[in-house]
Design an enzyme around this catalytic site. Structure first.
Site, PDB file in Angstrom:
ATOM      1  N   ASP A 186       0.875  -1.151  -0.084  1.00 18.49           N
ATOM      2  CA  ASP A 186      -0.083   0.165  -0.008  1.00 18.49           C
ATOM      3  C   ASP A 186       0.967   1.230   0.063  1.00 18.49           C
ATOM      4  O   ASP A 186       1.973   1.395  -0.726  1.00 18.49           O
ATOM      5  CB  ASP A 186      -0.758   0.136   1.377  1.00 18.49           C
ATOM      6  CG  ASP A 186      -2.326   0.645   1.053  1.00 18.49           C
ATOM      7  OD1 ASP A 186      -2.285   1.783   0.717  1.00 18.49           O
ATOM      8  OD2 ASP A 186      -3.287  -0.223   0.717  1.00 18.49           O
ATOM      9  N   HIS A 221      -3.281   5.906   3.541  1.00 24.80           N
ATOM     10  CA  HIS A 221      -4.200   5.020   3.057  1.00 24.80           C
ATOM     11  C   HIS A 221      -3.792   3.631   3.768  1.00 24.80           C
ATOM     12  O   HIS A 221      -4.551   2.621   4.228  1.00 24.80           O
ATOM     13  CB  HIS A 221      -4.073   4.721   1.721  1.00 24.80           C
ATOM     14  CG  HIS A 221      -5.199   3.767   1.066  1.00 24.80           C
ATOM     15  ND1 HIS A 221      -4.900   2.678   0.609  1.00 24.80           N
ATOM     16  CD2 HIS A 221      -6.503   3.831   0.766  1.00 24.80           C
ATOM     17  CE1 HIS A 221      -5.735   1.964   0.225  1.00 24.80           C
ATOM     18  NE2 HIS A 221      -6.944   2.703   0.134  1.00 24.80           N
ATOM     19  N   ASN A 315     -14.096   0.336  -6.827  1.00 24.92           N
ATOM     20  CA  ASN A 315     -15.222   1.181  -6.275  1.00 24.92           C
ATOM     21  C   ASN A 315     -15.902   1.896  -7.456  1.00 24.92           C
ATOM     22  O   ASN A 315     -16.498   2.891  -7.430  1.00 24.92           O
ATOM     23  CB  ASN A 315     -14.529   2.249  -5.537  1.00 24.92           C
ATOM     24  CG  ASN A 315     -13.747   1.652  -4.283  1.00 24.92           C
ATOM     25  OD1 ASN A 315     -14.196   0.637  -3.510  1.00 24.92           O
ATOM     26  ND2 ASN A 315     -12.812   2.252  -3.855  1.00 24.92           N
ATOM     27  N   SER A 377     -11.359  -0.834  -0.373  1.00 24.63           N
ATOM     28  CA  SER A 377      -9.926  -0.798   0.158  1.00 24.63           C
ATOM     29  C   SER A 377     -10.084  -1.243   1.512  1.00 24.63           C
ATOM     30  O   SER A 377      -9.036  -1.664   2.257  1.00 24.63           O
ATOM     31  CB  SER A 377      -9.316   0.739   0.191  1.00 24.63           C
ATOM     32  OG  SER A 377      -8.431   0.515  -1.016  1.00 24.63           O
TER      33      SER A 377
END
Length: 552
Positions: A186, A221, A315, A377
């Protein structure tokens, strides 16, 4: 010929799900990793992370700014000119260099047989490389993005953990001694966050953007993903992680730059690196629309070595993104607080399970230190935590076995049976834990037609034929007191669905609203008329006596 009877096999499992989180004694301060040495920082003796010294939380902003400035000095990426090449093992260095010169290709990075090249004309270079017969494949280096959706303001309510029944699961499991490593591929991690102390594995931590061993989160994130998986639980601080008291460690691997860009080459490298560093689970809260052979090979490399790979579905409300769409990957959709599939969640036959992904509270790399986030996520790490919990109890479980346990620990929230939006259903961690804590063990001593069960077990009912599911199915199941009063229960459909059928379950879980009392007897009644997909019906009402015995 008389019709065949509809047979049943009754197994003892958990009879009620604990709804309250256990109160844990605050743990002692986390021990510093053996790989961490002491360094001087000014006039103060301080620990270091991966060889980088820091004195306190206050120095983080300085470190972040230094790394941002360093990254800004790097040349901009032009993905339209980048390709990934896997060379034939027979290719020697001289012939490779000659071929690169012919293709006007510049080597950016190379590890083993895999190279990342910069070329003048991507299509021509790929065609020339394929014609040469010296490569297994050549493909574009596709950009990937975080599976992220804007969120509402912060609120301190972890609805997601209660929805997936995490507190009940924590009570059923013995803490593991050996840590389970979950690689989070990530944006890095906030090493200094108060709720992640003792939860970060430094051995193998890597920043693939700045190419050093200090994957500090410059975006936030990765820290949000890590918090969902393994924020410290029972430390009287902040939030609880999904892994609860289990010894789960986050291996941070940074692949996203300041602009939120990653690519298939870096992700494939990170997956392989995670496996080689001992990760048992890999979380990929990222994706893109294009198939990549390099990433597919890396996923296969993980699967062949027993590592579970979990990925966010995406998404955009469209088809499932890659790498979630790849074989050997657990693809995760996002659900909301009302147990519906989030409007933005991608869908397709690859979806295996849904998990909370709307307004989920987690750790933040910046001030304030907790934030509310949405997206697949944030759904994927719930499933990664479930996989880590399974590994903590069954270290030898392979990826397919882990996936099967998660599948059977899903509560159907869509049309009966597996569907393209929620897969097998929404993750229920208590149903996962019940399988690990002895659910499905035959009750002993119950006599003909009866079973003995402990108060802390559930009721699992297995059928020999897939059952036709409709709005009337639940009405066939009854749990009665010795006096004949019916107890409020919820029936969960958790079995396997037959391919090609409109619905069909072979396993059910019956959950009473209230705890059953030790020393009392109860009756399970399944009414005649329950129908199998084949059309066969339960000809007679099925009754069995359940005796609740004190737990051992």
């Amino acid at each position: 010929m008389p019709a065949k009877k509809f047979h049943y096999h009754l197994l003892a499992g958990l009879l009620f799900f604990l709804m309250l989180m256990a109160i844990y004694a605050p743990g002692a301060a986390a021990q510093t990793s053996k790989s961490v040495q002491a360094y001087r920082f000014g006039n103060e003796q301080v620990p270091s992370v991966a060889g980088h010294a820091y004195a306190s939380k206050e120095t983080v902003s300085q470190l972040i700014e230094e790394r941002r400035q360093r990254e800004k000095q790097m040349p901009a990426r032009d993905y339209s000119r980048e390709i990934i090449v896997k060379w034939q093992k027979s290719s020697d260095s001289v012939s490779k260099e000659a071929l690169l010169k012919k293709c006007a290709a510049e080597k950016i990075h190379e590890k083993g047989d895999l190279s990342l090249l910069r070329v003048k004309d991507r299509e021509k270079a790929i065609a020339e490389l394929k014609r040469s017969g010296r490569v297994e494949y050549a493909e574009p280096n596709y950009p990937l993005h975080m599976m992220y959706v804007p969120n509402d303001p912060l609120f301190f309510d972890q609805w997601a953990l209660h929805t997936i029944n995490a507190p009940g699961a924590w009570d059923k499991l013995a803490p593991n001694q050996e840590p389970v490593i979950v690689a989070v591929v990530d944006t890095g991690i906030d090493f200094y966050h108060e709720d992640l102390q003792g939860r970060i594995s430094l051995d193998g931590a890597w920043d693939f953007v700045l190419n050093d061993s200090y994957p500090l989160d410059l975006d936030g994130h990765g820290t949000e993903v890590a918090g969902v998986i393994a924020a410290a639980t029972g430390n009287a601080t902040g939030i609880a992680g999904t892994a609860g008291r289990q010894n789960v460690q986050i291996l941070p691997l940074r692949v996203f730059n300041l602009l939120g860009q990653a690519d298939t080459y870096l992700v494939s490298q990170a997956i392989t690196h995670a496996v080689d560093c001992g990760a048992q689970v890999i979380n990929l809260s990222l994706g893109g629309p294009q198939y990549s052979q390099a990433v597919a090979d890396a996923v296969d490399y993980a699967w062949e070595r027993g590592v579970v790979v979990v990925a966010a579905a995406g998404n955009e409300g469209g088809p499932v993104s890659y790498p979630a769409a790849l074989p050997h990957v657990i693809a995760v959709a996002a659900s909301d607080e009302g147990d519906g599939v989030a409007y933005f969640s991608n869908h397709g036959p690859e979806i295996m399970v849904a998990a909370p992904g709307v307004d989920v509270l987690s750790t933040d790399a910046f001030y304030p230190e907790y934030t509310v986030v949405s997206g697949t996520s944030i759904a994927a790490p719930f499933v990664s935590a479930a996989a880590a919990i399974i590994k903590s109890q069954l270290p030898g479980a392979g990826p397919d076995q882990v996936a099967e346990i998660i599948q059977k620990g899903a509560v159907d929230i869509g049309p009966p049976g597996k569907d393209d939006y929620a897969g097998y259903g929404r993750l229920d961690l208590d149903l996962v834990a019940a399988q690990l804590a002895g659910a499905g063990t035959p009750g002993g001593g119950g006599g003909s037609g009866g079973i003995d069960m402990e108060p802390g077990q559930i009721l699992q009912i297995d059928f020999n034929l897939p059952v036709k599911i409709d709005g009337n199915t639940s009405s066939h199941f009854h749990l009665l007191t010795a006096g004949g009063a019916e107890l409020p229960c919820t029936l969960y459909f958790v079995g396997e669905v037959n391919t090609g059928e409109t619905g069909g379950y072979t396993t059910f879980w019956l959950k009473p609203r209230d705890a059953l009392a030790a020393g009392q007897t109860y009756t399970l009644r399944v009414d005649a008329g329950l129908t199998a997909i084949s059309g066969q019906k339960l000809a007679e009402t099925y009754i069995t006596i359940i005796k609740i015995v004190p737990g051992t």
